[in-house]
Design an enzyme around this catalytic site. Structure first.
Site, PDB file in Angstrom:
ATOM      1  N   GLU A 230      18.780  55.093 -72.086  1.00 35.69           N
ATOM      2  CA  GLU A 230      19.812  55.953 -71.901  1.00 35.69           C
ATOM      3  C   GLU A 230      20.793  55.368 -71.137  1.00 35.69           C
ATOM      4  OE1 GLU A 230      18.265  60.476 -71.622  1.00 35.69           O
ATOM      5  OE2 GLU A 230      17.132  59.163 -70.442  1.00 35.69           O
TER       6      GLU A 230
ATOM      7  N   GLU B 188       7.357  62.088 -73.243  1.00 33.81           N
ATOM      8  CA  GLU B 188       8.694  61.573 -73.656  1.00 33.81           C
ATOM      9  C   GLU B 188       8.904  60.298 -73.132  1.00 33.81           C
ATOM     10  OE1 GLU B 188      12.049  64.122 -73.480  1.00 33.81           O
ATOM     11  OE2 GLU B 188      13.302  62.454 -73.002  1.00 33.81           O
TER      12      GLU B 188
END
Length: 254
Positions: free
Chosen positions: A138, A133
């Site tokens: 974020e 990932e």
């Protein structure tokens, strides 16, 4: 678009400029959906929906992903108090290596969790985190002055993930910013508005396996709650909007 480096020449391989009429759903030939209220491994509190309910064009060249405080029960039968959307290019577009970027105006608020990221296309076979990932963006919290870029893989996932961050003097929610990674066989570099703030290589993952050597697909979502941001509270205003001007992917010309 600014030319980021004098060295590599980037060739466009995927783009969505979100120029559709106001209220229309994202292009189905480019974006699929994850739906329902299963928490997605993060104890999230929303139910992700289909169609144009929580993700739609604003008619001004942007995609809006909107999180709402409303009673929602998805096709999975799970009831949640919030709705939102999670878009992905799984089965529609994947790529190994290159530059992956999006121009985004993020929301801010307690319990609000916007993300632009990638997942290994072999996730259905080997599972997570073995598939790998790459979190391109974020950001969490009522102020949203920090952008995080992170890798997850076998032996370095969840709370043990490896990454970096960049602090900004003003809230990232005040304007659009370009979030990007440049991914090569031996390194991944993170950028905020063309400024490289983090670089990771195979030697940085504490002797674990480097799993970033195969195709990945893109994901954009706006989560509500979960272990990292915590839950919304009385200060959190709804609806919350993650506004995306464009998504573009490039490969380096040989």
């Amino acid at each position: 678009m600014a030319i980021l480096q004098s060295g590599p020449k980037w060739v466009l391989t995927f783009s969505d400029e979100f120029d559709g009429p106001a209220g229309t759903a994202p292009a189905s030939d480019k974006w699929g959906r994850d739906v329902g209220g299963g928490g997605f491994g993060n104890n999230e509190l929303e139910s992700y929906t289909e169609g144009n309910k929580n993700s739609f064009m604003d008619g001004k060249g942007n995609l809006v992903i909107e999180a709402r405080k409303e009673s929602t029960t998805g096709k999975d039968g799970i009831h949640r108090d919030y709705s939102s959307a999670r878009l992905l290019t799984k089965g529609k577009f994947t790529q190994t290596y290159g530059r992956f970027e999006a121009k985004i105006k993020i929301p801010k608020g307690q319990g609000i969790w916007p993300a632009f990221w990638m997942l290994g296309a072999n996730a259905g076979g080997v599972g997570w985190p073995e598939c790998g990932e790459i979190d391109i963006l974020e950001s969490v919290g009522p102020v949203a002055k920090t952008a995080y870029g992170t890798l997850h893989g076998p032996g370095y996932s969840g709370g043990d993930s490896i990454g970096g961050k960049i602090e900004t003097p003003k809230s990232l929610a005040d304007d659009f910013h370009v979030y990007a990674v440049e991914w090569a066989p031996d390194q991944i570099r993170w950028f905020l508005d063309d400024k490289c703030y983090n670089t990771l290589t195979p030697k940085d993952i504490r002797g674990n396996k480097w799993v970033f050597d195969h195709p990945f697909f893109l994901i954009m979502n706006l989560a509500v709650g979960g272990g990292w941001p915590g839950n919304p509270d009385a200060t959190t205003v709804f609806p919350q909007r993650m506004v995306v001007d464009y998504v573009r992917v490039y490969k380096q010309e040989k």
